[in-house]
Design an enzyme around this catalytic site. Structure first.
Site, PDB file in Angstrom:
ATOM      1  N   ARG A   1       0.853  -1.190   0.000  1.00 34.22           N
ATOM      2  CA  ARG A   1       0.000   0.000   0.000  1.00 34.22           C
ATOM      3  C   ARG A   1       0.889   1.241   0.000  1.00 34.22           C
ATOM      4  NH1 ARG A   1      -3.232  -1.533   4.917  1.00 34.22           N
ATOM      5  NH2 ARG A   1      -3.809  -3.517   3.990  1.00 34.22           N
ATOM      6  N   ALA A  48     -10.502  -4.107   4.378  1.00 37.93           N
ATOM      7  CA  ALA A  48     -10.713  -5.537   4.122  1.00 37.93           C
ATOM      8  C   ALA A  48      -9.815  -6.356   5.038  1.00 37.93           C
ATOM      9  CB  ALA A  48     -10.420  -5.861   2.663  1.00 37.93           C
ATOM     10  N   GLU A  49      -8.589  -5.888   5.235  1.00 34.62           N
ATOM     11  CA  GLU A  49      -7.653  -6.616   6.095  1.00 34.62           C
ATOM     12  C   GLU A  49      -8.213  -6.742   7.515  1.00 34.62           C
ATOM     13  OE1 GLU A  49      -3.799  -4.808   6.258  1.00 34.62           O
ATOM     14  OE2 GLU A  49      -2.940  -6.445   7.438  1.00 34.62           O
ATOM     15  N   GLY A  50      -8.760  -5.635   8.023  1.00 28.37           N
ATOM     16  CA  GLY A  50      -9.340  -5.654   9.361  1.00 28.37           C
ATOM     17  C   GLY A  50     -10.551  -6.573   9.443  1.00 28.37           C
TER      18      GLY A  50
END
Ligand SMILES: *[C@@H]1O[C@H](CO)[C@@H](O)[C@H](O)[C@H]1NC(C)=O
Ligand SMILES: *[C@@H]1O[C@H](CO)[C@@H](O)[C@H](O)[C@H]1NC(C)=O
Ligand SMILES: *[C@@H]1O[C@H](CO)[C@@H](O)[C@H](O)[C@H]1NC(C)=O
Length: 453
Positions: free
Chosen positions: A129, A167-169
């Site tokens: 990122r 999305a990761e969280g």
């Protein structure tokens, strides 16, 4: 005459008992073999391309219970040698090559006949990122190189992509609640039970470049960009999730060092987070390469600089505090930096760095400062936080949630089909076992009670 009848009835009852017993046995075996046969196992492979390193995970689950919960297990965790893929900006091809060893380990584990149908994904997080913010063409080259290598494997490659912080969280939250069985459980009585809403746990994730917090909030979510909703097993879940880029462990330490270098007159920097006598040699260029450091190196900076530690926890916490951006926390309510640093808790985290390169002391104090002062955990809520790398033999992170979501192993609706089949076989087994018993008892009764002659 009576004797012949007795014999006939006895033979009929014993024959029935044998047939019924055999049927019961077959029913039991049908159930058992479907669980035990290795050919019925499915596999899925996920690469977690983080900022500091890449890991590969192989998951497996019984094919016929695809839509069940609690059956996906971790079959392999492989650590890729070398740094994270974002470090290969100057030589993208090497990023792809670095994955070869773990890929081969995974190929050796999954039976060859199943290679074609085994899905494989690569998800990149905060390191990529940051790189795509800095130079998106370099990030693109790395994804292309990685996809080339993974695409050549005899597996079903679904692609390499950049995961958004949100999305990761959310996926990490799915993973931990799936592993702990708080989403849905298959009870002993053969029914799906949905645990109470209150048993769902929140997820905190400390990465190298970002940190995530995800939980089911008590009230409405005002900022819709921090909301994630999904449907799992017939329930709608709405979670608050936020990813703080540049607040991961490594980026935090880099920013801390850069700040210290800027306020230091010479090439020797005193670092309050390190124990006395600790020193390391750093390239200032590397320090200022990170997009998280928003300043330029001082002009008189030497090629290398030395960091000497004083191991002063109070000063270390003050230095860490100085990095939090008060204004960015306004309006969120949980970024209260007015709290007093709480010494009783410090002992849990204050671990001295035992050798150069180990930043445990600084990271421990950073995590503590983030939890207490960043997120605002207090003495009452502190005991509710648990620190885990694994749960139930599975590494906790976004990867399992990602695979569950993409392969549809967790359905949006309550799985009814498998329950019906399984329940039917179970019920038939019970009926046949009872009939076997009745036939046997009947035979015994006939033998003992039938009048002789
Ligand atoms: C991005 O990287 C490429 C290749 O390394 C380089 O040619 C280009 O100038 C860089 N772009 C920026 C904006 O730094
Ligand atoms: C789950 O998968 C769907 C595609 O099947 C995707 O649109 C969605 O964003 C995924 N959810 C998360 C949280 O990544
Ligand atoms: C699992 O669920 C998906 C979608 O909910 C469905 O398409 C699939 O057939 C199901 N698989 C089994 C084995 O029930």
């Amino acid at each position: 005459m009576g004797l012949t009848w007795k014999k006939r009835v006895l033979t009929a009852l014993l024959g029935a008992a044998a047939a019924l017993g055999l049927t019961t046995l077959i029913l039991l075996l049908v159930e058992a073999t479907s669980v035990l046969l290795p050919a019925d196992t499915k596999f899925g492979i996920v690469f977690d391309a983080g900022s500091s390193h890449t890991s590969l995970f192989v998951y497996r689950w019984p094919a016929d219970k695809e839509n069940n919960t609690g059956v996906v297990s971790q079959a392999l965790a492989c650590q890729v040698k070398g740094p994270g893929i974002s470090s290969y900006a100057s030589n993208p091809a090497q990023a792809g090559e670095s994955l070869q060893d773990c890929l081969e380990e995974a190929l050796a584990l999954v039976p060859e006949a199943q290679h074609q149908e085994t899905p494989m994904f690569l998800g990149a997080t905060a390191g990529m990122r940051l790189l795509s913010q800095k130079n998106s063409s370099q990030a693109g080259d790395i994804f292309a190189a990685v996809s080339r290598v993974l695409g050549q494997a005899p597996l079903d490659f679904w692609g390499a992509e950049l995961l958004a912080g949100q999305a990761e969280g959310a996926l990490g939250w799915i993973t931990i609640n799936y592993v702990l069985g708080t989403l849905i459980k298959y009870s002993f009585s053969g029914e799906w039970i949905r645990p109470l809403e209150g048993t769902l746990v929140g997820a905190l994730d400390m990465g190298g470049a970002s940190t995530q917090i995800t939980f089911v909030p008590g009230g409405p979510i005002l900022d819709k960009s921090t909301q994630a909703t999904f449907r799992l097993y017939g329930s709608e879940h709405r979670v608050y999730t936020h990813s703080y880029l540049c607040f991961g462990r490594d980026q935090m330490l880099t920013r801390l060092l850069a700040r210290l270098v800027e306020s230091s007159p010479g090439p020797l920097v005193r670092h309050p987070c390190y124990h006395s006598g600790y020193w390391t040699t750093l390239s200032p260029a590397a320090l200022y390469e990170s997009p998280c450091v928003h300043s330029t190196p001082p002009p008189d900076l030497a090629r290398t600089l030395t960091v000497e530690g004083t191991g002063n926890p109070g000063a270390c916490v003050s230095a860490i505090r100085g990095l939090f951006n008060f204004s960015s926390c306004e309006g969120r309510g949980h970024c209260a930096f007015d709290g007093v640093y709480q010494p009783p808790v410090r002992g849990r985290f204050y671990v001295e760095a035992s050798s150069p390169g180990q930043d445990r002391c600084a990271s421990g104090l950073y995590i503590l400062t983030l939890l207490l002062e960043g997120y605002g955990f207090r003495e009452e809520t502190w005991p509710n936080i648990e620190f885990h790398k694994q749960a139930g033999g599975t590494d906790i992170g976004w990867t399992l949630g990602y695979m569950l979501n993409l392969t549809g192993v967790i359905p949006a609706e309550v799985p009814a089909r498998w329950r019906a089949e399984s329940y039917g076989i179970w019920a038939a087994g019970v009926v046949f076992a009872v009939l076997t018993l009745l036939a046997t008892l009947g035979a015994v009764a006939v033998h003992l009670l039938w009048p002789q002659g």
